[in-house]
Design a protein around this motif. Structure first.
Motif, mmCIF file in Angstrom:
data_model
loop_
_atom_site.group_PDB
_atom_site.id
_atom_site.type_symbol
_atom_site.label_atom_id
_atom_site.label_comp_id
_atom_site.label_asym_id
_atom_site.label_seq_id
_atom_site.Cartn_x
_atom_site.Cartn_y
_atom_site.Cartn_z
ATOM 1 N N LEU A 1 0.834 -1.201 0.000
ATOM 2 C CA LEU A 1 0.000 0.000 0.000
ATOM 3 C C LEU A 1 0.870 1.252 0.000
ATOM 4 C CD1 LEU A 1 -2.656 -0.970 2.708
ATOM 5 C CD2 LEU A 1 -3.014 -0.862 0.239
ATOM 6 N N SER A 2 0.282 2.364 -0.373
ATOM 7 C CA SER A 2 1.004 3.638 -0.282
ATOM 8 C C SER A 2 1.207 3.978 1.188
ATOM 9 C CB SER A 2 0.203 4.749 -0.964
ATOM 10 O OG SER A 2 -0.963 5.032 -0.211
ATOM 11 N N THR B 1 0.399 6.617 2.875
ATOM 12 C CA THR B 1 -0.781 7.193 3.526
ATOM 13 C C THR B 1 -1.842 6.136 3.802
ATOM 14 O OG1 THR B 1 -1.627 7.854 1.368
ATOM 15 C CG2 THR B 1 -0.465 9.526 2.611
ATOM 16 N N ASP B 2 -2.037 5.209 2.869
ATOM 17 C CA ASP B 2 -2.989 4.120 3.110
ATOM 18 C C ASP B 2 -2.536 3.255 4.287
ATOM 19 O OD1 ASP B 2 -4.559 4.941 1.013
ATOM 20 O OD2 ASP B 2 -3.987 3.310 -0.344
ATOM 21 N N ARG B 3 -1.258 2.934 4.302
ATOM 22 C CA ARG B 3 -0.703 2.103 5.366
ATOM 23 C C ARG B 3 -0.887 2.776 6.731
ATOM 24 N NH1 ARG B 3 3.524 0.791 2.883
ATOM 25 N NH2 ARG B 3 4.723 2.651 3.350
ATOM 26 N N ILE C 1 -4.587 2.666 7.947
ATOM 27 C CA ILE C 1 -4.944 1.291 8.321
ATOM 28 C C ILE C 1 -4.319 0.933 9.668
ATOM 29 C CG2 ILE C 1 -4.534 -1.146 7.757
ATOM 30 C CD1 ILE C 1 -6.705 -0.119 6.027
ATOM 31 N N ARG D 1 -10.259 8.076 2.968
ATOM 32 C CA ARG D 1 -8.971 7.399 2.783
ATOM 33 C C ARG D 1 -8.984 6.018 3.419
ATOM 34 N NH1 ARG D 1 -4.525 11.661 4.534
ATOM 35 N NH2 ARG D 1 -3.387 9.734 4.893
ATOM 36 N N ARG E 1 -11.036 3.597 1.224
ATOM 37 C CA ARG E 1 -10.288 3.231 0.023
ATOM 38 C C ARG E 1 -9.086 2.347 0.359
ATOM 39 N NH1 ARG E 1 -10.617 9.051 -3.084
ATOM 40 N NH2 ARG E 1 -12.821 8.882 -3.601
ATOM 41 N N ALA E 2 -8.427 2.634 1.471
ATOM 42 C CA ALA E 2 -7.275 1.826 1.888
ATOM 43 C C ALA E 2 -7.719 0.407 2.224
ATOM 44 C CB ALA E 2 -6.579 2.470 3.076
ATOM 45 N N ARG E 3 -8.865 0.275 2.885
ATOM 46 C CA ARG E 3 -9.379 -1.059 3.208
ATOM 47 C C ARG E 3 -9.718 -1.839 1.945
ATOM 48 N NH1 ARG E 3 -13.134 1.047 8.123
ATOM 49 N NH2 ARG E 3 -11.593 0.808 9.784
ATOM 50 N N ARG F 1 -8.333 -1.447 -1.022
ATOM 51 C CA ARG F 1 -7.058 -1.830 -1.654
ATOM 52 C C ARG F 1 -6.412 -2.991 -0.907
ATOM 53 N NH1 ARG F 1 -6.319 4.107 -1.823
ATOM 54 N NH2 ARG F 1 -6.911 4.733 -3.913
#
Length: 181
Positions: A117-118, A120-122, A125, A152, A155-157, A159
C-alpha cells in the motif's frame, strides 16, 4: 490576521510530554514498528520524535489536539524521513528488503500487503486497525479532517482487501464509481 498561538512553556511541555510518553510509549513504539518493520528503527523513531519536540525542532500546537495524537503525527513524519534516508543509502526501495522470517503465513501475507500500500494508506490502516483510533483521532494525528480520513480509510481497506485476495489494487480500479467488492 490571527496571531500564532504561543507555544507552551518548556517545563509544562516537558511534564505533559513525560506523562504522555509514560501512558502511550507502547502504542507509539508499536506504530513506529509497523511503519519501519524493525524494533531498533522503531525505538530510534520514537526517541527522535520526543527529542524533536523537546529541543524545539518540531513545534507542537496543543490547541490543535491532544499531545498524544500529535505525537503519533511526529512519529509518522520521522519514520517517513528515516525510510527515505535508508532507501537512499541502500539504493533500493524499502519494500524490496527481505522480510522477517519465523512468522505464520497469514501474518506475512498481511505484512506484505500493507507494504504494497502507499504510505498514507498504510498509516490510516495501522492507526485504525492496530491502535483503534477513530477517524477524528487519525485526522488529528495526520493533520487532516475526519471526512478525508474516512474516505482514505475506506479506500485503503478496499485496496488491502484486493491485495489479500490476490487481485490488483490499482487506484483506477478502486476509484471507479459503482464498483463494490
Amino acid at each position: 490576521m490571527t496571531p500564532l498561538p504561543e507555544p507552551p512553556a518548556p517545563d509544562t511541555l516537558r511534564a505533559h510530554l513525560r506523562e504522555v510518553y509514560r501512558d502511550r510509549a507502547g502504542d507509539l513504539f508499536a506504530f513506529a514498528y509497523r511503519l519501519t518493520g524493525s524494533e531498533r528503527a522503531a525505538e530510534d523513531v520514537v526517541h527522535e520524535s520526543v527529542l524533536r519536540i523537546l529541543d524545539g525542532r518540531c513545534r507542537v500546537d496543543t490547541a490543535r489536539g491532544q499531545l498524544a495524537l500529535l505525537l503519533f503525527g511526529v512519529v509518522r513524519n520521522v519514520a517517513r524521513e528515516q525510510r527515505r534516508q535508508v532507501a537512499r543509502e541502500v539504493g533500493s526501495e524499502p519494500s524490496q528488503q527481505p522480510g522477517v522470517s519465523g512468522h505464520p503465513e497469514h501474518v506475512l501475507a498481511v505484512r506484505s500487503a500493507l507494504e504494497a500500500l502507499s504510505a498514507t494508506d498504510r498509516e490510516v490502516i495501522i492507526l485504525s486497525a492496530y491502535h483503534g483510533c477513530s477517524p477524528r483521532e487519525i485526522a488529528t494525528a495526520l493533520g487532516s479532517t475526519s471526512l478525508v480520513i474516512r474516505v482514505r480509510l475506506h479506500r485503503a481497506r478496499v485496496r488491502l482487501r484486493r491485495l489479500l485476495d490476490g487481485r490488483p489494487a490499482s487506484a483506477a480500479s478502486v476509484a471507479r464509481l459503482g464498483v463494490r467488492s
